[in-house]
Structures are given as structure tokens and as C-alpha cells.
Design a protein around this motif. Sequence first.
Motif, short mmCIF file in Angstrom:
data_model
loop_
_atom_site.label_atom_id
_atom_site.label_comp_id
_atom_site.label_asym_id
_atom_site.label_seq_id
_atom_site.Cartn_x
_atom_site.Cartn_y
_atom_site.Cartn_z
N VAL A 1 15.45 -52.92 45.38
CA VAL A 1 15.84 -51.85 46.29
C VAL A 1 17.10 -51.16 45.79
O VAL A 1 17.20 -49.93 45.78
CB VAL A 1 16.05 -52.41 47.72
CG1 VAL A 1 16.57 -51.31 48.64
CG2 VAL A 1 14.75 -52.99 48.25
N ALA A 2 18.06 -51.96 45.33
CA ALA A 2 19.31 -51.38 44.84
C ALA A 2 19.05 -50.44 43.67
O ALA A 2 19.59 -49.34 43.60
CB ALA A 2 20.28 -52.49 44.43
N GLU A 3 18.20 -50.88 42.76
CA GLU A 3 17.91 -50.03 41.60
C GLU A 3 17.17 -48.78 42.00
O GLU A 3 17.42 -47.69 41.47
CB GLU A 3 17.11 -50.84 40.57
CG GLU A 3 17.98 -51.87 39.87
CD GLU A 3 17.22 -52.65 38.81
OE1 GLU A 3 17.86 -53.08 37.85
OE2 GLU A 3 15.99 -52.81 38.95
N SER A 4 16.28 -48.94 42.95
CA SER A 4 15.55 -47.78 43.43
C SER A 4 16.51 -46.76 44.05
O SER A 4 16.39 -45.55 43.83
CB SER A 4 14.50 -48.26 44.45
OG SER A 4 13.99 -47.19 45.16
N LEU A 5 17.46 -47.26 44.82
CA LEU A 5 18.44 -46.37 45.45
C LEU A 5 19.33 -45.71 44.41
O LEU A 5 19.65 -44.52 44.50
CB LEU A 5 19.30 -47.17 46.45
CG LEU A 5 18.56 -47.60 47.72
CD1 LEU A 5 19.35 -48.68 48.46
CD2 LEU A 5 18.33 -46.40 48.63
N LEU A 6 19.70 -46.48 43.41
CA LEU A 6 20.53 -45.91 42.34
C LEU A 6 19.79 -44.80 41.61
O LEU A 6 20.35 -43.76 41.28
CB LEU A 6 20.92 -46.99 41.34
CG LEU A 6 22.17 -47.79 41.64
CD1 LEU A 6 22.40 -48.80 40.53
CD2 LEU A 6 23.38 -46.88 41.76
#
Lengths: 374, 211
Positions: free
Chosen positions: A219-224
Motif C-alpha cells: 500500500v505504501a508503495e502504491s501511494l508513493l
Amino acid sequence: MNAWTCADVEREVFGHLAGQLAETDALRAHVHLQGCAACAALSLQWDQWRTTLQASSVPVLSPDHAARLTAAIVADAARADVSVERAPVRTRRVRAAIGAAMAIAAAVLIVFVARAPSPPSAPVLVAQEPSASTAIPDVLLRPPPLVETPFAGPALANVSSARSAAPIAMPPHAPLVEAVDDPAPPRFVCPESLAAIAKHGKRAVHCLEGRGADAYLSVAESLLARGARADAEVYFVAIGERFAGNAAADALYASALIAIDTGREYVARERLERYLATAKDGAFRADAAWRLATLLTRARQLQRATPWLDEVIERSPSSSRRAEALFLLGSMYDRELDNLSGALVAYRRAMAEPSAAPEIKKAAETRIAELLQR
Amino acid sequence: MARMVLHAVPTGTHTRGSDDDYPWSELVRASASGDERARRVLVERTLPMVHRMMSRLVGRRADHDDLVQTVYARCFRSLQTFRGDAKFTTWLGSICVNVASTYWQQRKNHASTDDVPELMLVDGKSPEAQIAARAGLRIVARLLSEMTPALRSAFVLHVLEGHDIDTVAAMSGTSVGATYKAVERARQQLEAQAAKHPDLARFLSEGSVRS
């Protein structure tokens, strides 16, 4: 005895309330308050206000918290001592000569440090104007790029690329009183898929309860990748808090990078320190040490920066980075610790680094020449 | 000599009694010479003051502990320059003011979402009192964060910390006259805010956080 006026009472109202007035002044205040309803009301009002403000602004300092903080402070001081003691100190005579020379020569490191104007009564550092010959190389003024990252190169690299293109839009300050009347937010229904969770950003971080670190990371990478750095930061912080091991440490480091990129340097420093304290063999240790050293230097905590500069010098695989660290260390010895021989050694080692940037070599050469002239 | 005396202080069991046993001058001298135990006692003795003062000067923030550590880092670095002309706590207070001032100047250059400090401690009797207190405190915190560093430190040190004007002037590195003016202006600003915000006026007047 001169009678007090209303202006006298207004000026001394807090001294009067705190019982700090001299006996004669206290008597004058008393006499005036007896005959002046307006001043009596002012005094009474501020007596109440002061009591309320004092009572409501006492922070909680638990014994555990105090013990942790004390230990950190004492350890920090000991670490600074080690840095100071490591290099030999010059004799008083040489020091006096250098003191005179320093009045003429300009500070190098202070250029780096003095981006913000020095407060009027700074007890520790005195900012000096740089001269052309001693200006710090520009390469040291630039923050390290955010491309060397723990997670999915392209993902967090977006943090860096988005930096100039899309500055972070800071929300306006929250309303002061209106928030009290805000209705309760509607119940949030957690979606199943990670993509859907990412869509809701930080609001949905609790939806990952019970899942592994990989889910948070996805999720963090997707948001980034979408440029939602603030939301991604929440997930990185959650990984750091809920998991252990390398993934947690690296997530902490990623959250520190985002904090740096959004100008929250104190937060970034705290996270970098935690990363360095936990990731003894972390893949990004040398980079984290360099970032922390530069942040501490900018915050004028020069001696606290020294151990991290040492670590960069010892561990960084990059010769140019080692040269930069050596130059900063030399500046520290030169300007802060009054340690000529330490400064000369550091500057010479900076010059000897095979991949030292030309501006570093030139600045180090200039500084060496100036030091030798003393 | 100081080290010998201070080694008798059991670490972590600092009490009021031990405060009296070990004078400031000895603690300061031993700390300046690098005695870790003396430093620990010095920190234990002054930490509540520094912690509270930094909270009031910059608000409760995520990096609050970092600021407290910064104060002590500067303190230990400059301890040898402390001549004893002023009380040690006044000298330490001046470092707090200085660190807070630097912090605010840096924040000015890097505005971010956490520029409004977190709420301070609220200890209300009822939910209604808590809500009123929160609203009041937010305004106070916001007002303090919008004041110039000089006004904020003068107001906090004189009104909240209870130091006399001379001590505030010494801590802030300003004149007594300037300190009086700063306190007066801060007072007027708070009165103006109270006139605008009924919640703040009620909070301040009724002391709804008091039990």
C-alpha cells in the motif's frame, strides 16, 4: 510615596499577582487597587487567567519517560566528549594565534548552519560572514538525492522526482473553535483489496490490522507511486511500529526520507536516529548517517553530528561522500573544536579521496593553506 | 573532589534531599569536567523545568524530546563558560529560550502541517468542560505560535513560568524595558483573542480545566 497610576498597575500586574513586587511597590499597588475598580477587575481577571493557563499547560513527564530522556541526554553528552577527546588539542599559544586569525578568517561551516538567522543571544555559536575563499562547496549544501531508497526504487524515487514538479500542498490550519462542533465521522467500511485500501490513503491504515508487513509495504508503495507521500508515510511509520527486523528499520528510514522531503527536519532526525540505533547492519546505514549528520549540522548541533560523520567516513562505499564527510569533519575541528591538527588531517584525507568533487578538493586546499599560515 | 562526592549519589534515585546535599556549583563543576554521574544528577534535577519550559515555549510536538536534548547538548557543550554570575537555572533557561527561538525561525522557513502545536494537558471534570478547555487551549496554543519569539518567551516565562521581569530579561537576552513591553503586548493580544472567542474567555475565566 508616589501613588501608582493605572499604567503602573497594568505594567506590574503579573509581578503583583506573583508577589514579586518590592514591599513599597506592593503597598502602592494595593492602595491603587483599593480605589480603582477597573484595575481591580483587570487584576482579578488575570489572576484567574494566569491560574488557568498555568494549570493547563503543565506537560506530563512520567518517571519512565524522564528516565529514558535522562539516559539519552547523558549518553549524548558522553558521545560528544569522545568526539572532542579523540583529536589532540592545540596549545594555548597556538589557540590564541588562531583566535586572532579567526577574527579575520570567515567561518566555513557556519555558512551551512546559518541558513536561518542566529537568535540575538545565541550562547554557543556566533555566526560569521563567509569569505570567498572559505565558502563551503555547494555540493555540501545540497541535500542528498532521494534515489537510494529501501523500497522499490521507482516508487520512492517518485518522492524525489515529484519534489520540484509538485510541491506538497499543505492543508490550511485547522479551524480553532469550529472543530468542536464537528459531527462524528461516518463509519468507515474497510475494503478487502490492497488497491482499494490504498485508494483511501491514511484513513484506511487500520484496515491492514492482522496482515503482514508486505501488505503495508504494498500500500505504501502504491501511494508513493501516486505521489501521496503523506499517506505513504503513515504506512511506513506503521510498519516501523508494528513489525521488527530489517523491514521495520527500512520503513523507518523511508519515513525519515519523506520527512526530510517535506521539510520536517526534527522528525526526520528523530527517525534517522532510531534507524541508526536499530539497524546495526542496515543497508542504508551509511546514507542515513550522512543525512543525519547534515541535518544535525544544519541544526547547529555540530558535535552531535561528529560521530555520524565518522561513521560515513568508515562505512560509506562512496569515495566522494567520504570526502564530503571529511571536509565537514575538518570544518568542525577547525571552527568548533579549535583543533588545528585534527582539521588538517581531515582536510588532507578529504583531498586524498580519489573521487572527491573538485570543489571539495579546492576548498580543502584553501583551508589547509590558511591553517598553515597561522 | 566533586567526583568523589557525587559518586555517592545513587543513579536514578534522585530525591529532594539529594538536591540539598549537592550544591549547584559542585554539580556544574563536576559536569563540566565530564563526570557522567554529575551530569545525570544535573539532568534529573533540571529536566522537569526544561521539559515544562520547552512545552510552553514551542508547544507539545512530536519532536519535543529532541528539543529538550538539544537544550542539554548545548548546555554541556557550553558548561565551562558558565561563570556562576547568574543562577544556573537562569542560564539553562536562556538556552531553552535560544533553542526555542531557533526552532521557530526554522519553522518559519519550513512551514508544515504540524506548525500548530498539539493541545496541552487538559484535565476537565466533564466532557463539556473538556471540550471548552480544548477549544480554549487551541486558541492559546495558536496564539502563542503566532506571536514573535520575543513576545512568546516573555509571556511564557513571566506569566506561565512565574519568573520576575529581571530574570526573564536575563534569559531572553533583552532589556528589562523591552521585556515589560513584550509582556504587555502579549497580554493585549490574549485579551483581544478572548474578546473574539467566547470559548477562550470562558475557558480562561472559569478555569474549566481545574478539578
